[in-house]
Design an enzyme around this catalytic site. Sequence first.
Site, PDB file in Angstrom:
ATOM      1  N   ASP A   9      -2.900  -7.049  -3.823  1.00 53.92           N
ATOM      2  CA  ASP A   9      -1.621  -6.340  -3.679  1.00 53.92           C
ATOM      3  C   ASP A   9      -0.742  -6.677  -4.890  1.00 53.92           C
ATOM      4  O   ASP A   9      -1.063  -7.577  -5.671  1.00 53.92           O
ATOM      5  CB  ASP A   9      -0.913  -6.753  -2.373  1.00 53.92           C
ATOM      6  CG  ASP A   9       0.412  -6.012  -2.175  1.00 53.92           C
ATOM      7  OD1 ASP A   9       0.448  -4.778  -2.371  1.00 53.92           O
ATOM      8  OD2 ASP A   9       1.426  -6.650  -1.839  1.00 53.92           O
ATOM      9  N   CYS A  73      -2.726  -2.250  -0.670  1.00 56.44           N
ATOM     10  CA  CYS A  73      -1.502  -1.713  -1.254  1.00 56.44           C
ATOM     11  C   CYS A  73      -1.626  -0.196  -1.234  1.00 56.44           C
ATOM     12  O   CYS A  73      -2.514   0.356  -1.905  1.00 56.44           O
ATOM     13  CB  CYS A  73      -1.374  -2.241  -2.679  1.00 56.44           C
ATOM     14  SG  CYS A  73       0.012  -1.534  -3.589  1.00 56.44           S
ATOM     15  N   CYS A 187       3.330   1.030   3.611  1.00 55.28           N
ATOM     16  CA  CYS A 187       3.368   0.043   2.528  1.00 55.28           C
ATOM     17  C   CYS A 187       3.056  -1.273   3.226  1.00 55.28           C
ATOM     18  O   CYS A 187       3.634  -1.574   4.275  1.00 55.28           O
ATOM     19  CB  CYS A 187       4.748  -0.003   1.875  1.00 55.28           C
ATOM     20  SG  CYS A 187       5.014  -1.430   0.804  1.00 55.28           S
ATOM     21  N   THR A 188       2.123  -2.030   2.658  1.00 59.81           N
ATOM     22  CA  THR A 188       1.672  -3.240   3.359  1.00 59.81           C
ATOM     23  C   THR A 188       2.771  -4.296   3.465  1.00 59.81           C
ATOM     24  O   THR A 188       2.670  -5.214   4.274  1.00 59.81           O
ATOM     25  CB  THR A 188       0.442  -3.839   2.646  1.00 59.81           C
ATOM     26  OG1 THR A 188       0.744  -3.982   1.247  1.00 59.81           O
ATOM     27  CG2 THR A 188      -0.766  -2.936   2.820  1.00 59.81           C
TER      28      THR A 188
HETATM   29  N1  DGL Z   1       2.546  -3.332  -0.896  1.00 54.25           N
HETATM   30  C1  DGL Z   1       2.534  -2.167  -1.683  1.00 54.25           C
HETATM   31  C2  DGL Z   1       2.201  -0.910  -0.919  1.00 54.25           C
HETATM   32  O1  DGL Z   1       1.519  -0.987   0.096  1.00 54.25           O
HETATM   33  C3  DGL Z   1       3.484  -1.915  -2.805  1.00 54.25           C
HETATM   34  C4  DGL Z   1       4.816  -2.526  -2.912  1.00 54.25           C
HETATM   35  C5  DGL Z   1       5.341  -2.399  -4.318  1.00 54.25           C
HETATM   36  O2  DGL Z   1       4.828  -3.116  -5.174  1.00 54.25           O
HETATM   37  O3  DGL Z   1       6.208  -1.539  -4.552  1.00 54.25           O
HETATM   38  O4  DGL Z   1       2.542   0.171  -1.307  1.00 54.25           O
END
Ligand code: DGL
Length: 263
Positions: A9, A73, A187-188
């Site tokens: 991620d 992610c 978003c994770t």
């Molecule tokens: N955790 C990520 C996702 O699932 C991204 C968060 C980010 O870096 O903006 O989209």
Amino acid sequence: MMRKILVFDSGVGGFSIVNSLENANFAINIDYVADTEFFPYGDKSDLDLLVRIPKIVKLAVEKSQADAVIIACNTASTIALFAIREVLKIPIIGVVPAIKPAAILSKTKTIGLLATPRTIGSAYTDQLIEDFAQNIRVIRYGAPLLARAAESFILGQGLDEIAIKQSIDGLFDHENGHEIDVIVLACTHYPLVGAQLAKLAPKKVQWIDSGDAIAKRAANLLNLGTGKIVKGRAFSSGGEDAKFCEAAIKFGFGNIEKLRVEI
Ligand code: DGL
């Protein structure tokens, strides 16, 4: 020998996926890689992400010697999954918005989709909606600050309540917002502040993320037995990310190594 999965991620968002693997009681070794130097992904250009992500994932796989990778992610998966698959030969599981189960679950036929601005605007997300939510009203909101708020929260830097409120309002202030009965956390990072989001929602809704489905997919793909997950090494690209290292150790990872990514 127990198989190993590398979870990737931009920051700590993949911890929510590791939690799902842990809750499912699979016997598996987990290594973790965070591209903290380039966090957050949600406001970067598609081109920058496309160039960077395959390189960093490949580098981390070489170090970890993992049997499979979870791109934990949504932003990275919706933009760069095909490009990652071009440079790696091991199984790759992408985490993408859980639009299909949300569409099935919604009684009002109105779902809220909360994601980073990049994921919200991606062609991949358009296609998921076209394939699985044709007769559903999908109210999308690209939250500009929510991933950062979740990251800071997990790094022990307090909770940005304004970002939480802005995200909820972004969905419910829509003219049909009152019809929403299911919200997809695409978003994770977001499940890590799931309780805080639910607290500010104007009504009770069902919250869906991809964690459990990803745990099942990993188990099928790698034929995992039941047992415990063992958290191993963590890699991070950031130079000044003592806070990330602290959080990763607190979360159960052992050795935190800096990854030197040359773009
Ligand atoms: N955790 C990520 C996702 O699932 C991204 C968060 C980010 O870096 O903006 O989209």
